[in-house]
Design an enzyme around this catalytic site. Structure first.
Site, PDB file in Angstrom:
ATOM      1  N   GLY A  11      14.439 -31.146  -6.624  1.00  0.00           N
ATOM      2  CA  GLY A  11      13.756 -30.587  -5.451  1.00  0.00           C
ATOM      3  C   GLY A  11      13.158 -31.694  -4.601  1.00  0.00           C
ATOM      4  O   GLY A  11      11.954 -31.701  -4.321  1.00  0.00           O
ATOM      5  N   ASN A  89      10.505 -31.024 -10.441  1.00  0.00           N
ATOM      6  CA  ASN A  89       9.674 -30.613  -9.305  1.00  0.00           C
ATOM      7  C   ASN A  89      10.201 -29.378  -8.602  1.00  0.00           C
ATOM      8  O   ASN A  89       9.462 -28.703  -7.905  1.00  0.00           O
ATOM      9  CB  ASN A  89       9.602 -31.794  -8.323  1.00  0.00           C
ATOM     10  N   SER A 141       1.344 -25.596 -11.457  1.00  0.00           N
ATOM     11  CA  SER A 141       0.473 -25.227 -10.342  1.00  0.00           C
ATOM     12  C   SER A 141      -0.827 -24.687 -10.898  1.00  0.00           C
ATOM     13  O   SER A 141      -0.852 -24.046 -11.962  1.00  0.00           O
ATOM     14  CB  SER A 141       1.126 -24.157  -9.473  1.00  0.00           C
ATOM     15  N   TYR A 154       5.526 -15.959  -9.348  1.00  0.00           N
ATOM     16  CA  TYR A 154       5.382 -17.405  -9.159  1.00  0.00           C
ATOM     17  C   TYR A 154       4.322 -17.956 -10.120  1.00  0.00           C
ATOM     18  O   TYR A 154       4.533 -18.982 -10.790  1.00  0.00           O
ATOM     19  CB  TYR A 154       5.003 -17.697  -7.704  1.00  0.00           C
ATOM     20  N   ALA A 155       3.205 -17.256 -10.233  1.00  0.00           N
ATOM     21  CA  ALA A 155       2.142 -17.693 -11.148  1.00  0.00           C
ATOM     22  C   ALA A 155       2.651 -17.693 -12.590  1.00  0.00           C
ATOM     23  O   ALA A 155       2.325 -18.583 -13.380  1.00  0.00           O
ATOM     24  CB  ALA A 155       0.931 -16.783 -11.008  1.00  0.00           C
ATOM     25  N   LYS A 158       4.691 -20.774 -13.197  1.00  0.00           N
ATOM     26  CA  LYS A 158       3.892 -21.992 -13.247  1.00  0.00           C
ATOM     27  C   LYS A 158       3.059 -22.057 -14.527  1.00  0.00           C
ATOM     28  O   LYS A 158       2.761 -23.126 -15.039  1.00  0.00           O
ATOM     29  CB  LYS A 158       3.005 -22.089 -12.001  1.00  0.00           C
ATOM     30  N   ILE A 187      -1.572 -27.545  -1.526  1.00  0.00           N
ATOM     31  CA  ILE A 187      -1.126 -28.828  -0.984  1.00  0.00           C
ATOM     32  C   ILE A 187      -0.585 -28.624   0.425  1.00  0.00           C
ATOM     33  O   ILE A 187       0.195 -27.701   0.673  1.00  0.00           O
ATOM     34  CB  ILE A 187      -0.014 -29.434  -1.894  1.00  0.00           C
TER      35      ILE A 187
END
Lengths: 244, 473
Positions: A11, A89, A141, A154-155, A158, A187
């Site tokens: 990535g 990544n 994350s 997504y959580a 991560k 970020i």
């Protein structure tokens, strides 16, 4: 810190990915990176690094295809030398409230993020185990560890990065391969492009430093962990979130 | 509510107000009354007797509309002393109830059409083009008097005939103004792509009048067949990416059959952001004489839209615009994506939507609205709501937050495409002018850098006194 090392970054065209590529190259590493669709950015990045005298390979790789991943790892090894550092990544997200996440969304996000993590690690660890040396840094994350308004799938991904990291570190201890994870907060330019003004304000309110981080701040931490200076850090998830 | 005999007719008294005599144009006593299902404004002129005009198709919808809590704020600045009562001291005076939300700038009286339905006044013997200096002065005046506004409207005549239009528009591009809209009949735009390119570069929104697909109807209401030119103008807007509102004047027994295809046109074209159905107003240089004379109230238009769309856009999707009088504006927001259309009222109740419309016409994205929408999605999902609505919402989310990053401006552009709006707007003429509506008017015309006059008051009482636009013959 990475002179004469070969670093593979998955990535590589996103905000954090391109910062990783640039700083790794500045530190003297040969850099291989993958991307998905963003060929224009990839070509620009490769050209930029080459103009600075770096040895670079950038290639579009389907991270869920084991054969493609293995072929790329072999190409990098053949052209740049054995891979000393793997930075996992790559990551995708989908902005969607829980109510609207369907089974196929879940499967797709889990597969793209976690299968890619698994396949790249498997392909690279094989050579590291043989050489009894190497470092893996996974990008997680803060969203996997704190209550932050992010999509649930997504959580989940991560959070899984943390388990993958500690477990793989345990298995690889006998080969001297270190495995760590970095968990960034919000970020600039990353998935932060989907963050509303309200979410940004809320993040800043709960962040001791009161601001989002930069891709470079994440990259410096990742590449420190990848270097020999971090030789006694293993199996850790290190937060770079300004203090949440 | 019980019926009783009032003045010999069986009717229900609703409220007393002031109206206008069509014959002598004096302000006279008036009242709203219901006869059966229908609601009328009944004026009593001492010289010309009783006159009535339909203002609501159904008593039930009238009562429902009147219950809508009024929104907005009173004028930020009172500009004229109150003398003689409404509408004789417009400016606004201390009696006016609404700040200006939509300033309307008439920059010319020139027009390349002589529409039999034209409800305003434009003299043809002498052309007026507002100077750049005067325009700047008017803009400064409006911002000073009313504060920041979401929208400004540039109109005429036909404003695209103004030779310095782009220069004028550049002056309107300022932080206090959210969006510049330009009215057009489309003829000049269709033949002048250079102008379209300039308008696109300036970021303006077009309001393209589009009343019919039928050449004979076009002849009757525009004075000639301009259907192809209108379609060509829309294609030009599409080619240059100019967000467009279609403006249809709906006339009973004349172009009602066009309602369905015009709504369809608005829903099916991405470049069309909204549709305004303006009911025929029987005043001005054309409209004053136009026949047949049959007023269409807002609620009846909403029913016609329901019928024209086979229930896809039900009357229940409409609500009064809180910042205006309920008999003046109805509005429906539609979530439109991938061929599917759902009404926002399927997701949020009207009072919630109304909270976000207090200060104008646009449903602006905000953190609070985002939270409301998220809660509404959870509610719909947990209560087993229509899966099609959820599917449309998901498509919208995917489009707004794609895997590859997009800019905030691009996301806003996509959101606008997905949330289409239908406004139903009834202007007032001599038959329907009423005190309560006039004092709540948020559409205001700046005059000479001194006054802001409610649009219908301006059109009925002031414009024909302005020699730039009219001379009494």
């Amino acid at each position: 810190m990475l002179k004469e090392k070969t670093v593979l970054i998955t990535g590589g065209t996103g905000a954090i990915g391109s910062a990783l590529c640039r700083i790794a190259a500045e530190q003297g590493a040969s850099v291989a990176f993958t991307y998905h669709r963003n060929r224009e950015t990839a070509d620009e990045l490769q050209g930029e690094l080459e103009r600075r005298g770096g040895r670079v390979i950038g290639r579009s790789v389907e991270a869920t295809d084991g054969a493609e991943v293995t072929a790329f790892v072999e190409q990098v090894t053949a052209e740049l030398g054995s891979i000393d550092v793997l930075v996992n990544n790559l990551g995708v997200t989908q902005v969607m409230p829980f109510a609207l996440i369907e089974e196929e969304d879940w499967d797709q996000l889990i597969e793209t993020n976690l299968k890619g993590l698994f396949l790249f690690s498997k392909a690279v660890v094989r050579t590291m185990a043989r050489r009894k040396s190497g470092v893996i840094v996974n990008i997680g994350s803060v969203a996997g560890h704190r209550i932050i308004e992010v999509p649930v799938h997504y959580a989940t991904v991560k959070s899984a990065v943390a388990g993958f990291t500690t477990s793989l570190a345990g298995e690889m201890k006998r080969y001297g391969v270190r495995v760590n994870a970095v968990a960034p907060g919000l970020i600039d330019g990353g998935i932060g492009h989907n963050v509303s003004a309200r979410q940004l304000e809320e993040y800043n309110r709960f962040c001791a430093l009161g601001r989002p981080g930069t891709p470079e701040e994440v990259a410096h931490l990742v590449l420190f962990l990848a270097s020999d200076k971090a030789s006694y850090i293993n199996g850790q998830v290190i937060f770079t979130d300004g203090g949440i | 509510m019980s019926c009783c005999q009032i003045g010999g007719d069986e009717q229900t008294f609703l409220s007393a107000t002031k109206g206008m005599c069509r014959e002598c144009r004096e302000i006279v006593d008036a009242r709203y009354v219901a006869r059966g299902e229908r609601v009328f404004l009944e004026r009593h002129c001492p010289s010309h007797g009783k006159q009535t005009a339909l203002v609501a198709r159904r008593l039930s919808s009238y009562l429902e509309m009147m219950r809508t809590p009024p929104g907005g704020q009173p004028p930020r600045r009172v500009l004229t002393e109150r003398q003689g009562g409404c509408p004789t001291s417009c400016g606004p005076c201390s009696f006016h109830g609404q700040n200006c939300h939509l300033p309307v700038f008439s920059i010319t009286n020139a027009c390349d059409l002589r529409c039999p339905i034209c409800f305003t006044y434009n003299r043809t013997d002498q052309t007026f083009f507002m100077s750049e200096e005067a325009f700047v002065e008017q803009i400064d005046f409006v911002i000073d008097a009313a504060g920041p506004v979401d929208l400004v409207n540039i109109t005429g005549g036909e404003p695209t005939l103004h030779p310095e239009l782009p220069r004028l528009l550049r002056h309107a591009r300022r932080p206090e103004i959210g969006r510049i809209t330009v009215n057009t009949n489309g003829l000049n735009l269709a033949r002048n792509p250079g102008l379209a390119r300039e308008l696109a570069d300036l970021g303006v929104y077009l309001i393209l009048s589009f009343d019919t697909f039928n050449p004979r109807t076009s002849q009757a209401i525009h004075g000639r067949d301009i259907v192809e030119a209108k379609l060509s103008a829309l294609e030009t807007a599409e080619r240059y990416g100019i967000p467009t509102t279609l403006l249809m004047v709906l006339i009973k027994s004349v172009n009602e059959a066009d309602l369905a295809p015009v709504v369809e046109l608005a829903l099916s074209r991405d470049i069309v952001r909204s549709l305004t159905i303006q009911t025929m107003t029987y005043t001005g240089q054309g409209g004053g004489e136009f026949l047949p004379r049959a007023h269409l109230p807002v609620d009846e238009v909403e029913e016609l839209i329901e019928a024209a769309t086979s229930g896809r856009i039900p009357r229940a999707a409409f609500m009064p615009l809180p910042s205006a009088h309920p008999l003046c504006y109805g509005v429906a927001y539609l979530m439109s994506h991938g061929g599917a259309t759902h009404c926002l009222t399927e997701l949020l109740d009207k009072s919630t939507i109304g909270q976000y419309l207090q200060e104008g016409y646009l449903l602006r994205p905000s953190d609070e609205l985002e939270i409301e929408l998220k809660q509404a999605i959870d509610r719909l999902w947990s209560e087993g709501g229509d899966p099609e609505v959820l599917s449309t919402l998901k498509s919208m989310m995917t489009d707004l937050f794609p895997a590859q990053p997009i800019t905030v401006a691009e996301r806003q552009r996509r959101a606008e495409k997905q949330l289409k709006t239908i406004y139903v707007h009834a202007h007032m003429d001599e038959d329907t002018w009423e005190l309560g509506r006039a004092v709540r008017c948020p559409d205001q015309v700046p005059v000479d850098g001194k006054q802001l006059i409610g649009a219908c008051n301006y059109n009925l009482f002031y414009r024909m006194r302005d020699e730039r636009f009219w001379v009494t013959r």
